[in-house]
Design a protein around this motif. Structure first.
Motif, PDB file in Angstrom:
ATOM      1  N   ASP A  33       0.852  -1.431  -0.052  1.00 18.90           N
ATOM      2  CA  ASP A  33      -0.199   0.081   0.075  1.00 18.90           C
ATOM      3  C   ASP A  33       1.037   1.081  -0.042  1.00 18.90           C
ATOM      4  N   ARG A  34       0.532   2.189  -0.901  1.00 21.57           N
ATOM      5  CA  ARG A  34       1.073   3.409  -1.128  1.00 21.57           C
ATOM      6  C   ARG A  34       2.731   3.536  -0.926  1.00 21.57           C
ATOM      7  N   ALA A  35       3.243   2.574  -1.838  1.00 19.09           N
ATOM      8  CA  ALA A  35       4.582   2.044  -2.046  1.00 19.09           C
ATOM      9  C   ALA A  35       5.436   3.259  -2.833  1.00 19.09           C
ATOM     10  N   TRP A  36       4.707   3.667  -3.911  1.00 14.11           N
ATOM     11  CA  TRP A  36       5.388   4.582  -4.922  1.00 14.11           C
ATOM     12  C   TRP A  36       4.509   5.767  -4.811  1.00 14.11           C
ATOM     13  N   ALA A  37       5.473   7.004  -5.126  1.00 11.89           N
ATOM     14  CA  ALA A  37       4.878   8.178  -5.292  1.00 11.89           C
ATOM     15  C   ALA A  37       5.353   8.437  -6.797  1.00 11.89           C
TER      16      ALA A  37
END
Length: 178
Positions: A33-37
């Motif tokens: 979850d929400r590993a990359w921006a």
């Protein structure tokens, strides 16, 4: 009896979620979850969903190169994905929201000052006789994971929780006090 009725992870911050039947829950939240921006190549700045609503429509695959290409196409500008080392903006490890809260929001019933937009929750719960907003300060067991409910999110739908004990959560698991 409260139960888990939906699980989602958002691998690329701001992009569409991926529905799962089961998820591992580690100290920092659901696995993946929400590993990359998304980062704009031209400026080096993080691209946020509130400034680039097209992100929400991008379905990601888990392949950073393919996902960056899909995001670049949706935004019409070159971007890259960078790993998120920490939860952005001080966000909590896990976001829980009840089906009942989503139904109330869809009907326009939200507390004063709150938004009814997509809460991008990790866990959707069915709470026939409860309201998750009353859970702040409580510990809950979902599957083999234990969560400590810490606060209400700014948009007011659901609650945020930290992971007290890592484990696994699945659709159909009961939500019980821990």
């Amino acid at each position: 009896m409260a139960t888990v009725v939906g699980i989602s992870v958002y691998p690329v911050r701001g992009c569409a979620g991926t529905a799962l039947q089961r998820a591992d829950v580690g100290p920092s939240g659901l696995s993946g979850d929400r590993a990359w921006a998304v980062v704009a190549d031209a400026t080096g700045e993080v691209v946020r969903g509130k400034h680039a609503p097209a992100l929400a429509g991008v379905a990601v695959t888990g392949d950073p190169a393919a996902d960056a290409a899909a995001v670049a196409q949706a935004l019409g500008e070159p971007v890259r994905l960078e790993p998120l080392a920490a939860r952005p903006d001080g966000g909590a490890a896990v976001h829980l929201v009840s089906r009942q809260a989503l139904d109330r929001a869809a009907a326009g019933v939200v507390p004063s000052g709150c938004g009814a937009e997509d809460p991008r929750a990790n866990l959707v719960l069915d709470l026939p006789a409860d309201d998750e907003r009353s859970w702040v300060g409580r510990r809950l067991r979902l599957g083999t994971a234990v969560l400590q409910v810490t606060r209400l999110p700014k948009h007011c739908l659901g609650v945020y929780a930290e992971v007290a004990e890592p484990g696994t959560v699945a659709v159909g698991d009961e939500v019980v006090p821990a």
